[in-house]
Design a protein around this motif. Structure first.
Motif, mmCIF file in Angstrom:
data_model
loop_
_atom_site.group_PDB
_atom_site.id
_atom_site.type_symbol
_atom_site.label_atom_id
_atom_site.label_comp_id
_atom_site.label_asym_id
_atom_site.label_seq_id
_atom_site.Cartn_x
_atom_site.Cartn_y
_atom_site.Cartn_z
ATOM 1 N N THR A 471 0.833 -0.860 -0.081
ATOM 2 C CA THR A 471 -0.243 0.235 0.071
ATOM 3 C C THR A 471 1.042 1.183 0.267
ATOM 4 O O THR A 471 0.259 1.992 -0.418
ATOM 5 C CB THR A 471 -0.892 -0.270 1.118
ATOM 6 N N PHE A 673 -7.078 4.481 1.274
ATOM 7 C CA PHE A 673 -8.529 3.622 0.883
ATOM 8 C C PHE A 673 -10.025 5.025 0.926
ATOM 9 O O PHE A 673 -10.785 5.028 0.050
ATOM 10 C CB PHE A 673 -8.051 2.332 0.502
ATOM 11 N N THR A 674 -9.240 4.727 2.286
ATOM 12 C CA THR A 674 -10.882 5.782 2.674
ATOM 13 C C THR A 674 -10.801 7.708 2.125
ATOM 14 O O THR A 674 -12.178 7.896 2.338
ATOM 15 C CB THR A 674 -11.153 5.784 3.984
ATOM 16 N N LEU A 678 -6.356 6.156 -3.127
ATOM 17 C CA LEU A 678 -5.672 4.808 -3.990
ATOM 18 C C LEU A 678 -7.176 4.570 -4.514
ATOM 19 O O LEU A 678 -7.892 4.410 -2.990
ATOM 20 C CB LEU A 678 -4.786 3.326 -2.647
ATOM 21 N N LYS A 679 -7.551 3.712 -5.410
ATOM 22 C CA LYS A 679 -8.830 3.249 -5.386
ATOM 23 C C LYS A 679 -9.108 1.393 -5.587
ATOM 24 O O LYS A 679 -7.857 0.982 -5.021
ATOM 25 C CB LYS A 679 -9.021 3.663 -6.658
ATOM 26 N N LYS A 680 -9.687 0.775 -5.870
ATOM 27 C CA LYS A 680 -10.239 -0.657 -5.997
ATOM 28 C C LYS A 680 -9.170 -1.078 -7.271
ATOM 29 O O LYS A 680 -8.619 -1.944 -6.869
ATOM 30 C CB LYS A 680 -11.607 -0.532 -6.554
ATOM 31 N N ASP A 682 -6.049 -0.041 -7.757
ATOM 32 C CA ASP A 682 -5.254 0.093 -7.266
ATOM 33 C C ASP A 682 -4.728 -0.903 -6.698
ATOM 34 O O ASP A 682 -3.097 -1.984 -6.094
ATOM 35 C CB ASP A 682 -4.971 1.436 -5.853
ATOM 36 N N PHE A 683 -5.812 -0.874 -5.713
ATOM 37 C CA PHE A 683 -5.982 -2.682 -5.136
ATOM 38 C C PHE A 683 -5.744 -4.408 -5.733
ATOM 39 O O PHE A 683 -5.175 -5.194 -4.776
ATOM 40 C CB PHE A 683 -6.790 -2.585 -4.150
#
Length: 750
Positions: A471, A673-674, A678-680, A682-683
């Motif tokens: 992350t 992420f909140t 970063l977005k979905k 990126d995950f």
């Protein structure tokens, strides 16, 4: 209407920029390349701006000329459409005013098929023509009675006509007159009822835009096609202007960045934005044309519903864009998802290896089998596994089975006969099926209990720490924080080759401590491109710099606990776990010494400062820091990363409050992420194969400990080295380490 071309001179202008950069650097350095034999690119005394601006003006003139022609045609077409609509509306339903000579038969058939009334009439006409031809071909004796009845009573002509049509189908030699009379009576009653009903109803006043007649339907369909075509053309012209504006902005930004000029703002405001296609008045004219087309569509097609008209026109525009892009991109994406292109692996966006040639082929009743090296490795792995399971190598059954699992996984990992993460996922399956796991009392766990135990140890704080490291790495790369910091450091290196080489090694080592060993050298390579472009031919500095970056990134892999997965695993497997501060106290001095040793060896081996012709030394183009200021998101990412690393450094001191370093790793995940950093996507781009590889390794290690295999191996090693000195132990274990290093090298080369 012509197709809207994109700005195709971007690459050409970029080539001119690099050429200007090289000329600028050549005139500023004492060493001048004679072998290159390159002429000065009109540099003179006017500077690079005076050379680059005419190139931009030439492109702007071409765009201006094309836009003038397209705008004139579009506005004239919109005006003609408005005039046609007015004339057609004045002509109404009685006068067949509008006739499209370009309408082909296929579109006529389509309009006919879509009109319910036309379809009924077409079917009736078809039946009439068919039956009429049959009547003419086969006249029957009673037809003269119908003609006489029509002469006496004209109102009976319809009934007689229908009778003549229907009677052909029902004619036979017996009872023809009775059948005809009954059918004619029934049809006549129906027609009378229909006439009475229509006479009683009040007719509505209909226009060409609301009538349900075939002619009105065809007219609306023709106008719909023309209005939609014009609307798409207007939208394409607006997109053409936006794309070229963005092209000018990007090429000027690149020019300023490469040549350290300040041309972008001045040229955009005083030249581009004042030219005809990019003026506010031109944009307003296109918007006015679009609104007029929406009004026409509302009147001619949607019967006054403007919202529906706007939705349908935008839908046509999206469909046109999708159709233009569909021929290439969707096919490529579909092929990438399938993983092949006509039987061959696809390499778009991924490093997919083509299948190797078969060693030999075996003919079977089901077909020919291509035997590959990996297939042979799989067979050997199966033989080793089955043999070790059936041969009592160790004393206890659980240790012997665990030894078989260990040898199988080691062989598969070493040969990569199957993907590495698949081998890792295979570990818990074998541990449970073979009943290898024992509890603290030495009793073998049942399969349900072993399943819960294996999966509980696989997702450990080590895995959470690994995901937290991913992350942080993703956030630093996405926000360009690593690039900003690195360029600031490299700007202090100057132009001396040896100093620049050491600076890049330090930057590569530091970057690989926080981002992956693949991303760090990739980032550094993007930064050294201006240097490589301006090096004289056959200079030794280029290959020396590339090798130095790669070696320094490997050194950085040992400097931080999160730089490599094996560091995290080793950190948690220690009997007396250490915190990050202790790790840094040991690793950083070792890394610094290694960097200086490698730097010295490269200077002696390559002599990178020497000019290719042997006279003097080369001068390196200085890297200047970026002029972009830190944004709020960049400050947020920096603060979260520093706080997380600081907590990791004092993890043991605050253990009563945070529990473990894996819990601290949740902080950047939640923070980034909140807040939308970063977005979905990126995950999903995290290196999950490494995560599963680490999980399988942890499960195998715990299985070795639980089965008693570790105690057996510990006893053997203790007996082997108990009478040997420390240096002897190092010599005994060095070949094992060397084999592991060679295996890692082979894996990276693959």
């Amino acid at each position: 209407m012509k197709a809207m071309p994109l700005w195709t001179s971007y690459d050409s202008l970029k080539t001119h920029i690099y050429r200007l950069e090289k000329e600028q650097h050549v005139e500023s350095r004492p060493y001048r390349d004679i072998e290159a034999n390159e002429h000065d690119f009109l540099m003179g005394q006017t500077g690079t701006d005076a050379v680059f601006e005419p190139l931009l003006n030439k492109e702007l003139e071409k765009i201006d000329l094309f836009y003038h022609v397209q705008e004139k045609e579009l506005l004239e077409e919109v005006s003609e459409l408005e005039e046609l609509v007015q004339k057609q509306e004045a002509a109404g339903l009685d006068d067949r005013y509008y006739d499209d000579p370009d309408e082909d038969d296929e579109e006529d058939d389509e309009s006919i098929s879509r009109s319910p009334e036309r379809r009924r009439r077409q079917i009736s006409s078809t039946r009439h023509n068919t039956c009429e031809s049959r009547t003419l071909a086969f006249p029957w004796p009673h037809s003269h009675h119908i003609l006489e009845a029509q002469a006496r009573d004209p109102s009976s002509s319809v009934r007689a006509h229908r009778l003549s049509i229907s009677s052909v189908d029902t004619v036979d030699n017996e009872g023809i007159s009775g059948s005809v009379s009954r059918l004619a009576s029934k049809i006549g009653d129906t027609l009378r009822d229909s006439i009475i009903t229509n006479a009683a109803s009040v007719p509505e006043i209909q226009t060409i835009w609301s009538s349900k007649s075939d002619y009105a339907y065809d007219i609306r369909l023709l106008f719909k096609r023309k209005i939609t075509t014009s609307y798409v053309a207007v939208a394409n012209l607006k997109s053409y202007v936006e794309v070229n504006y963005s092209g000018f902005r990007k090429i000027l930004k690149k020019y300023d960045k490469v040549t350290y000029s300040e041309l972008k703002d001045r040229y955009m405001h005083h030249v581009v934005e004042t030219s005809y296609p990019f003026m506010r008045e031109s944009k307003d004219r296109l918007e006015d044309a679009r609104i007029r087309l929406v009004d026409l569509y509302t009147k001619c097609v949607t019967n006054g519903d403007r919202r529906l008209a706007s939705q349908q026109l935008k839908l046509h525009q999206r469909e046109n864009i999708a159709w233009e892009r569909d021929t290439v991109w969707r096919q490529m994406i579909a092929q990438q998802r399938r993983g092949d292109v006509e039987g061959e692996p696809l390499t778009i966006g991924a490093l997919l290896k083509p299948p190797g040639p078969g060693l030999f082929f075996v003919s079977t009743p089901l077909g020919t089998i291509r035997v590959t090296k990996k297939m042979i490795y799989k067979i050997i792995a199966g033989i080793i596994f089955v043999t070790l399971l059936n041969v009592q190598v160790l004393e206890t059954l659980e240790a012997n089975r665990c030894f078989a699992i260990l040898m199988l996984c080691t062989f598969l990992w070493a040969t990569e006969a199957i993907p590495l993460f698949v081998t890792s996922i295979f570990v818990p399956l074998l541990l449970v099926w073979l009943k290898v796991i024992r509890n603290n009392e030495g009793d073998v766990l049942s399969r349900p209990e072993a399943t819960q135990w294996v999966f509980s140890v696989m997702f450990s704080p080590t895995i959470m720490l690994l995901i937290g490291g991913f992350t942080i790495s993703s956030a630093l790369s996405k926000m360009n924080i690593d690039r900003v910091l690195i360029t600031k450091v490299l700007s202090l290196a100057g132009t001396k080759p040896s100093t620049v080489l050491l600076a890049f090694m330090g930057v590569s080592c530091f970057a690989s401590m926080w981002i992956s060993n693949v991303a760090a050298p990739t980032l550094c390579f993007t930064l050294i491109r201006p240097i490589l472009r301006n090096l004289p031919p056959k200079s030794a500095f280029g290959p020396c710099l590339i090798l130095a970056i790669a070696l320094a990134a490997n050194i950085g892999g040992q400097s931080s606990p999160i730089s490599s997965p094996q560091n995290i695993i080793a950190l948690h497997e220690m009997d007396n776990p250490i915190d990050w501060a202790t790790w840094f106290a040991v690793a950083l001095p070792v890394s610094a010494i290694s960097i200086f040793l490698i730097w010295g060896m490269l200077l002696v081996s390559y002599r990178p400062a020497r000019a290719p012709d042997g006279d003097g030394e080369i001068e390196i183009k200085q890297i200047r820091p970026t002029r972009e200021r830190f944004t709020h998101k960049q400050w947020w990412v920096t603060i979260v990363c520093l706080v997380t690393i600081g907590l990791w450094c004092v993890a043991h001191q605050i253990e009563p409050y945070v529990g473990d370093m894996g819990v601290i790793a949740i902080i950047p995940i939640v923070a980034f992420f909140t807040t939308g950093v970063l977005k979905k996507d990126d995950f999903e781009q995290f290196m999950w194969t490494i995560v599963f590889l680490a999980m399988g390794g942890i499960a195998l290690g715990k299985g070795v400990m639980s089965s008693g295999l570790l105690d057996v191996v510990d006893g053997l090693v203790h007996d082997l080295v108990q009478d040997v000195s420390l240096y002897g132990v190092v010599l005994i274990l060095s070949p094992v380490v060397l084999v592991c290093l060679c295996r890692s090298l082979v894996t990276f080369v693959r």
